[in-house]
Design an enzyme around this catalytic site. Structure first.
Site, PDB file in Angstrom:
ATOM      1  N   ASP A  14       0.826  -1.222   0.000  1.00  0.00           N
ATOM      2  CA  ASP A  14       0.000   0.000   0.000  1.00  0.00           C
ATOM      3  C   ASP A  14       0.854   1.263   0.000  1.00  0.00           C
ATOM      4  OD1 ASP A  14      -2.349  -1.672   0.370  1.00  0.00           O
ATOM      5  OD2 ASP A  14      -1.753  -1.833   2.461  1.00  0.00           O
ATOM      6  N   LYS A  17       2.498   2.262  -5.172  1.00  0.00           N
ATOM      7  CA  LYS A  17       3.193   1.798  -6.372  1.00  0.00           C
ATOM      8  C   LYS A  17       2.400   2.094  -7.637  1.00  0.00           C
ATOM      9  CE  LYS A  17       3.391  -2.344  -4.632  1.00  0.00           C
ATOM     10  NZ  LYS A  17       2.925  -2.037  -3.252  1.00  0.00           N
ATOM     11  N   GLY A  41      -3.935  -4.423  -4.530  1.00  0.00           N
ATOM     12  CA  GLY A  41      -4.751  -3.363  -5.108  1.00  0.00           C
ATOM     13  C   GLY A  41      -3.930  -2.121  -5.364  1.00  0.00           C
ATOM     14  N   HIS A  42      -3.930  -1.658  -6.599  1.00  0.00           N
ATOM     15  CA  HIS A  42      -3.234  -0.426  -6.939  1.00  0.00           C
ATOM     16  C   HIS A  42      -4.265   0.621  -7.346  1.00  0.00           C
ATOM     17  CE1 HIS A  42       0.815  -2.612  -7.913  1.00  0.00           C
ATOM     18  NE2 HIS A  42       0.478  -2.646  -6.638  1.00  0.00           N
ATOM     19  N   GLN A 220       2.070  -5.961  -3.337  1.00  0.00           N
ATOM     20  CA  GLN A 220       2.297  -5.957  -1.883  1.00  0.00           C
ATOM     21  C   GLN A 220       3.627  -5.247  -1.556  1.00  0.00           C
ATOM     22  OE1 GLN A 220       1.498  -9.452  -3.058  1.00  0.00           O
ATOM     23  NE2 GLN A 220      -0.648  -9.181  -2.681  1.00  0.00           N
TER      24      GLN A 220
END
Length: 416
Positions: A14, A17, A41-42, A220
């Site tokens: 988180d 990225k 999740g991005h 991650q």
């Protein structure tokens, strides 16, 4: 032959990225995702529009970039198809490795059932079935994306797996799928995904051989690495930079610049040690201002001060050449900001990260805060105290900060 550059998270994920990959993507021909699944999740903000990506690489917003989902990723077809629907004309610019493993609905059921059984000893997984999918892969009983091209054969193999492991499914309360319904589901996956399934290792090799610019995107963060993270409170794959090699089919000599993404403070989702967690008003403030809720789960992230000790450890594992410092603007308005420069551990002061992080107490250095950095695009225009904070991070970690994000927008980034 050109080398592939790499973006890697240096904390517990988180870090931001997605924004960095999206921003840097303008300079690349191909962007490759190397590991993880839809537990990652991005989030990318462009012109006020929020895009949440879980499996599709963050270069998808640029129409001239080839996007690769590598063999190290575990792919949930249902999630991928839904995610792809956000975009148009993906053929020819998105490819999925035929060697990536399939994450199917029963994997998430197993994941959630095991977490329930653990009770207070639960790890705090996302429940997306990532661990069980990787477990099947390692036990050589998994199924790969390329098998979707023969749905009847794959269905037969899956039904055999279900029958063989019926006692396990029954014990966990996992329902075995109906064969005809499963076959129709697999046929639907083939219909949508077949044009995108390819030997992605050859595609990446060809791009590098042709001197194309390739960027690798990890999911991650380093401290969640299955081997080098805070085990057992980790993810199920190798999140360090070396994992990008196995996850795409590259050798170490083919890795170029490593860009480590760090947040100006620290966050963590789920359980596990977190020495610099702030359970008071400062942590709440970081959470509220930073909108620290998971892209994948919506869970509130635990928040705390920047931990230079763990970041230095992770940077050595990753071979980081330069940092991208994200969310500096979230610390706007704090009278004092803190950096953990060492730990108190077993009666000693240490400047390294012990395996037993649960018993490490942070030793803080306090710096004066600043008014606002929001939207600033030149380093010299930052408040003096913000620059002092940045430079102290560099001193403690031994790595220079090359990019500084001053708002969620793509354009609000300082490049030094």
């Amino acid at each position: 032959m050109r080398k592939a550059d790499l973006v890697v998270g240096v904390q517990w994920g988180d870090e931001g990225k997605g924004k960095i990959v999206d921003m840097l993507g303008l300079n690349y021909d191909m962007i490759c995702r190397s590991q993880g699944g839809h537990n990652a999740g991005h989030t990318i903000w462009v012109d006020g529009v929020r895009y949440a990506l879980h499996l599709v690489p963050s270069g998808i917003l640029h129409k001239n970039i080839i996007n690769i989902i590598g063999n190290g990723v575990v792919v949930c077809p249902e999630v991928l198809i839904t995610e792809m629907a956000q975009f148009e004309n993906l053929e020819g610019r998105l490819y999925i490795s035929d060697k990536a493993h399939l994450n199917l609905s029963y994997h998430s059921q197993i994941d959630q059932a095991k977490e329930r059984l653990k009770g207070e000893k639960a790890i705090g997984t996302t429940g997306k079935g990532i661990g069980p999918t990787y477990a099947d892969k390692i036990s050589r009983s998994g199924h790969r994306v390329g098998e979707l091209l023969e749905p009847e054969r794959l269905c037969d193999a899956l039904m055999h797996d279900f029958e063989t492991n019926k006692c396990v499914f029954d014990a966990l309360g996992v329902k075995i799928p109906n064969e005809s319904e499963l076959l129709e589901e697999l046929k639907r996956y083939k219909e949508v995904l077949a044009p995108f399934i390819a030997n992605t290792t050859n595609l990446v090799w060809k791009a590098l051989d042709e001197n194309k610019k390739v960027l690798l995107e990890g999911a991650q963060g380093t401290l969640l690495d299955i081997d080098h993270g805070t085990y057992p409170y980790v993810t199920s794959s190798n999140t360090i930079s070396a994992g990008a090699c196995t996850g795409l089919g590259l050798n170490p000599k083919e890795i170029g610049e490593v860009i480590g993404v760090i947040k100006a403070y620290t966050t963590r989702v789920g359980f596990g040690p977190f020495p610099t967690e702030d359970k008071g008003t400062s942590g709440d403030k970081m959470c509220d201002i930073g909108k620290e809720f998971g892209t994948t789960t919506g869970r509130r992230r635990r928040c705390g001060w920047f931990d230079a000790v763990s970041v230095k450890y992770a940077s050595r594992l990753d071979g980081v050449d330069t940092y991208a410092l994200m969310k500096l603007d979230v610390l706007d308005g704090f009278e004092v900001v803190k950096i953990c420069k060492a730990y108190q551990y077993n009666g000693e002061t240490i400047d390294y990260m012990p395996t037993d992080l649960e018993n490490a107490t942070p030793i803080y250095e306090e710096l004066a805060g600043w008014d606002s950095v929001k939207g600033i695009s030149k380093y010299e225009d930052l408040p003096a105290n913000a620059r002092a904070y940045i430079e102290r991070i560099e001193e403690l970690t031994g790595v220079k900060i090359g990019y500084i994000s001053t708002s969620p927008e793509r354009s609000d980034t300082i490049i030094r």
